[in-house]
Design a protein around this motif. Structure first.
Motif, PDB file in Angstrom:
ATOM      1  N   TRP A   7       0.834  -1.201   0.000  1.00 32.93           N
ATOM      2  CA  TRP A   7       0.000   0.000   0.000  1.00 32.93           C
ATOM      3  C   TRP A   7       0.868   1.249   0.000  1.00 32.93           C
ATOM      4  CZ3 TRP A   7      -5.052  -0.936  -0.698  1.00 32.93           C
ATOM      5  CH2 TRP A   7      -5.551  -2.184  -0.309  1.00 32.93           C
ATOM      6  N   LEU A   8       0.378   2.283  -0.694  1.00 37.14           N
ATOM      7  CA  LEU A   8       1.039   3.588  -0.696  1.00 37.14           C
ATOM      8  C   LEU A   8      -0.031   4.663  -0.568  1.00 37.14           C
ATOM      9  CD1 LEU A   8       3.531   5.431  -1.122  1.00 37.14           C
ATOM     10  CD2 LEU A   8       2.997   5.350  -3.585  1.00 37.14           C
ATOM     11  N   ASP A   9       0.146   5.552   0.396  1.00 37.73           N
ATOM     12  CA  ASP A   9      -0.763   6.686   0.533  1.00 37.73           C
ATOM     13  C   ASP A   9      -0.304   7.784  -0.409  1.00 37.73           C
ATOM     14  OD1 ASP A   9      -2.397   5.529   2.487  1.00 37.73           O
ATOM     15  OD2 ASP A   9      -1.007   6.107   4.088  1.00 37.73           O
ATOM     16  N   SER A  10      -1.121   8.068  -1.411  1.00 34.59           N
ATOM     17  CA  SER A  10      -0.799   9.065  -2.420  1.00 34.59           C
ATOM     18  C   SER A  10      -1.175  10.464  -1.947  1.00 34.59           C
ATOM     19  CB  SER A  10      -1.542   8.748  -3.720  1.00 34.59           C
ATOM     20  OG  SER A  10      -1.439   9.816  -4.645  1.00 34.59           O
ATOM     21  N   PRO A  11      -0.439  11.491  -2.389  1.00 39.98           N
ATOM     22  CA  PRO A  11      -0.834  12.874  -2.067  1.00 39.98           C
ATOM     23  C   PRO A  11      -2.229  13.231  -2.577  1.00 39.98           C
ATOM     24  CG  PRO A  11       1.428  12.814  -2.885  1.00 39.98           C
ATOM     25  CD  PRO A  11       0.853  11.445  -3.095  1.00 39.98           C
ATOM     26  N   SER A  12      -2.753  12.448  -3.531  1.00 34.12           N
ATOM     27  CA  SER A  12      -4.094  12.708  -4.055  1.00 34.12           C
ATOM     28  C   SER A  12      -5.192  12.323  -3.069  1.00 34.12           C
ATOM     29  CB  SER A  12      -4.308  11.919  -5.349  1.00 34.12           C
ATOM     30  OG  SER A  12      -4.584  10.554  -5.071  1.00 34.12           O
ATOM     31  N   GLY A  13      -4.819  11.602  -2.021  1.00 35.86           N
ATOM     32  CA  GLY A  13      -5.793  11.123  -1.056  1.00 35.86           C
ATOM     33  C   GLY A  13      -6.151   9.660  -1.218  1.00 35.86           C
ATOM     34  N   ALA A  14      -5.639   9.027  -2.256  1.00 39.24           N
ATOM     35  CA  ALA A  14      -5.924   7.609  -2.493  1.00 39.24           C
ATOM     36  C   ALA A  14      -4.960   6.729  -1.711  1.00 39.24           C
ATOM     37  CB  ALA A  14      -5.825   7.291  -3.974  1.00 39.24           C
ATOM     38  N   ARG A  15      -5.452   5.558  -1.340  1.00 35.01           N
ATOM     39  CA  ARG A  15      -4.588   4.510  -0.783  1.00 35.01           C
ATOM     40  C   ARG A  15      -4.372   3.506  -1.907  1.00 35.01           C
ATOM     41  NH1 ARG A  15      -5.175  -0.201   3.475  1.00 35.01           N
ATOM     42  NH2 ARG A  15      -3.108  -0.104   4.420  1.00 35.01           N
ATOM     43  N   LEU A  16      -3.194   3.590  -2.518  1.00 33.48           N
ATOM     44  CA  LEU A  16      -2.913   2.821  -3.717  1.00 33.48           C
ATOM     45  C   LEU A  16      -2.492   1.399  -3.370  1.00 33.48           C
ATOM     46  CD1 LEU A  16      -0.804   5.453  -5.698  1.00 33.48           C
ATOM     47  CD2 LEU A  16      -3.276   5.039  -5.843  1.00 33.48           C
ATOM     48  N   ALA A  17      -3.181   0.429  -3.954  1.00 36.42           N
ATOM     49  CA  ALA A  17      -2.754  -0.967  -3.873  1.00 36.42           C
ATOM     50  C   ALA A  17      -1.765  -1.199  -4.997  1.00 36.42           C
ATOM     51  CB  ALA A  17      -3.956  -1.892  -4.026  1.00 36.42           C
ATOM     52  N   TYR A  18      -0.601  -1.736  -4.663  1.00 40.77           N
ATOM     53  CA  TYR A  18       0.393  -1.953  -5.717  1.00 40.77           C
ATOM     54  C   TYR A  18       1.159  -3.249  -5.481  1.00 40.77           C
ATOM     55  CZ  TYR A  18       4.392  -0.483  -2.774  1.00 40.77           C
ATOM     56  OH  TYR A  18       5.365  -0.390  -1.796  1.00 40.77           O
ATOM     57  N   HIS A  19       1.828  -3.677  -6.553  1.00 47.60           N
ATOM     58  CA  HIS A  19       2.655  -4.883  -6.516  1.00 47.60           C
ATOM     59  C   HIS A  19       4.031  -4.548  -7.058  1.00 47.60           C
ATOM     60  CE1 HIS A  19      -0.923  -7.332  -5.732  1.00 47.60           C
ATOM     61  NE2 HIS A  19      -1.524  -6.546  -6.596  1.00 47.60           N
ATOM     62  N   HIS A  20       5.056  -5.145  -6.441  1.00 49.33           N
ATOM     63  CA  HIS A  20       6.431  -4.962  -6.889  1.00 49.33           C
ATOM     64  C   HIS A  20       7.020  -6.319  -7.223  1.00 49.33           C
ATOM     65  CE1 HIS A  20      10.886  -4.374  -5.621  1.00 49.33           C
ATOM     66  NE2 HIS A  20      10.759  -4.234  -6.917  1.00 49.33           N
ATOM     67  N   GLN A  21       7.448  -6.469  -8.457  1.00 46.29           N
ATOM     68  CA  GLN A  21       8.161  -7.675  -8.876  1.00 46.29           C
ATOM     69  C   GLN A  21       9.648  -7.322  -8.953  1.00 46.29           C
ATOM     70  OE1 GLN A  21       6.705 -10.727  -9.568  1.00 46.29           O
ATOM     71  NE2 GLN A  21       8.745 -11.589  -9.746  1.00 46.29           N
TER      72      GLN A  21
END
Length: 308
Positions: A7-21
Motif C-alpha cells: 500500500w502507498l498513501d498518495s498525495p491525491s488522497g488515495a490509498r494505492l494498492a500496488y505490486h512490486h516484482q
C-alpha cells in the motif's frame, strides 16, 4: 508471481494498492506499469515475470476506481468526484517517486496499456524529465468527431442523472460495439484476445468488466484529447525513446491505425526516437494474446538497446 500486495498513501488522497516484482538479475531499470480500463494490475503478472527475469524491477498499481485501491472520492468505476485526471496523474508520480527512492540511480520506463497509455502520456507530458523512456500499447488518442460527440452525450447524461452513475451510452458505443466487430465472436469480450482462456479469465474476474461512471468516461476523454495535443507533445524531450504497440485486429484502436497515428503525431512534434509496431494477428490485449511471447521479446530487445 507478483509479491504480496502493498500500500502507498498518495498525495491525491488515495490509498494505492500496488505490486512490486523485483529484478531477478543485476538491476537494469524500473518499469512503472499503468493498467487499462475496467481491469487491475495483477493481470500483468506474466509480463512482470518476463521483465523481472531480464533485470527490471516492476511496479504496478491499481488506478483510482479500480482493483483494490481505495479513496474517499473514488468508488469503483470513478476516478474522483472532481479533478480525476490530475489525481490519477498524481498517483502515478507517487509510485514513480517510491520506486526511485527504493532503487536510486536506475532509469525509469513508463508503460501504459489502453487507458493506462492515456494516463502515461499525460504523466509524461506533465513531468517530461521524470522518465528515461515511454511505452504505450493499444491506446487510442484519435477518436475524432465520434469522440467529441461522445463528450456531448456524456455531458447530457451528467445533466440528466448525475456523474457518479454508470453511463448507459458509452459502454454500448465502446465495449459492446467492439465485441460485435469480431466475426463469429464466442463472447462479448472476444475483442480482447484470440486466446479463449484469457477472455474467460477476464469475464470471470470480479474486478474486471465493471460499468464505468459518467465522470470516469468524461475524465478518459479529457486524457485522450489532452495527451496527444501538439502543444503538450513538444514538452517531451526530443530524444526520449518511445515504443508504441498495437494490434491489426483491435477494434478499439481502429485496427492499429491510431497507434500509427500517434507515432506520426510524435514525429511531427519533433521527436526522433519513436518506434511503432502493429502486430498483424493481435487484438486489444497484446500481452494476453496468442503469440504474446514475440511481443514481449521484442519489447525486451527494445529495452536492451536503450542508452545509459
Amino acid at each position: 508471481m507478483f509479491a504480496e500486495r502493498q500500500w502507498l498513501d498518495s498525495p491525491s488522497g488515495a490509498r494505492l494498492a500496488y505490486h512490486h516484482q523485483p529484478a531477478e538479475t543485476a538491476p537494469r531499470g524500473i518499469l512503472l506499469l499503468c493498467h487499462g480500463l475496467a481491469e487491475h494490475s495483477r493481470r500483468y503478472e506474466g509480463f512482470a515475470g518476463a521483465l523481472s527475469a531480464s533485470g527490471y524491477h516492476v511496479y504496478a498499481h491499481d488506478h483510482r476506481g479500480h482493483g483494490e485501491t481505495t479513496a474517499a472520492d473514488a468508488t469503483l468505476g470513478s476516478f474522483a468526484r472532481k479533478d480525476g485526471p490530475a489525481k490519477v496523474v498524481a498517483d502515478v508520480m507517487a509510485m514513480r517517486d517510491l520506486a526511485a527512492a527504493k532503487h536510486p540511480g536506475l532509469p525509469i520506463i513508463l508503460f501504459g496499456h489502453s487507458m493506462g497509455g492515456l494516463i502515461a502520456l499525460n504523466v509524461a507530458t506533465e513531468h517530461p524529465q521524470a522518465f528515461a523512456a515511454l511505452s504505450i500499447w493499444n491506446s487510442n488518442f484519435n477518436p475524432g468527431l465520434a469522440g467529441r460527440f461522445a463528450q456531448g452525450v456524456l455531458y447530457l447524461e451528467q445533466m440528466l442523472k448525475g456523474s457518479d452513475v454508470p453511463s448507459l451510452i458509452l459502454p454500448k458505443a465502446t465495449f459492446a460495439a467492439w465485441g460485435r466487430a469480431i466475426p463469429g465472436h464466442r463472447t462479448a469480450f472476444d475483442w480482447l484476445s484470440h486466446d479463449p482462456k484469457e477472455v474467460d479469465a477476464y469475464i470471470a474476474d470480479p474486478l474486471c468488466g465493471f460499468d464505468s461512471s459518467v465522470s470516469m468516461w468524461r475524465d478518459i476523454f479529457r486524457l485522450t484529447f489532452a495527451g496527444a495535443d501538439p502543444e503538450r507533445l513538444v514538452r517531451l524531450p526530443q530524444r526520449l525513446p518511445v515504443y508504441l504497440v498495437g494490434g491489426a485486429e483491435d477494434p478499439a484502436t481502429n485496427k492499429g491505425r491510431e497507434i500509427r497515428w500517434l507515432g506520426q503525431r510524435m514525429l511531427d512534434a519533433g521527436m526522433i526516437d519513436v518506434e511503432t509496431t502493429v502486430y498483424e494477428t493481435m487484438r486489444h490485449e497484446t500481452l494476453n494474446e496468442i503469440g504474446r511471447e514475440k511481443a514481449i521479446g521484442d519489447f525486451l530487445s527494445w529495452l536492451g538497446n536503450l542508452g545509459p
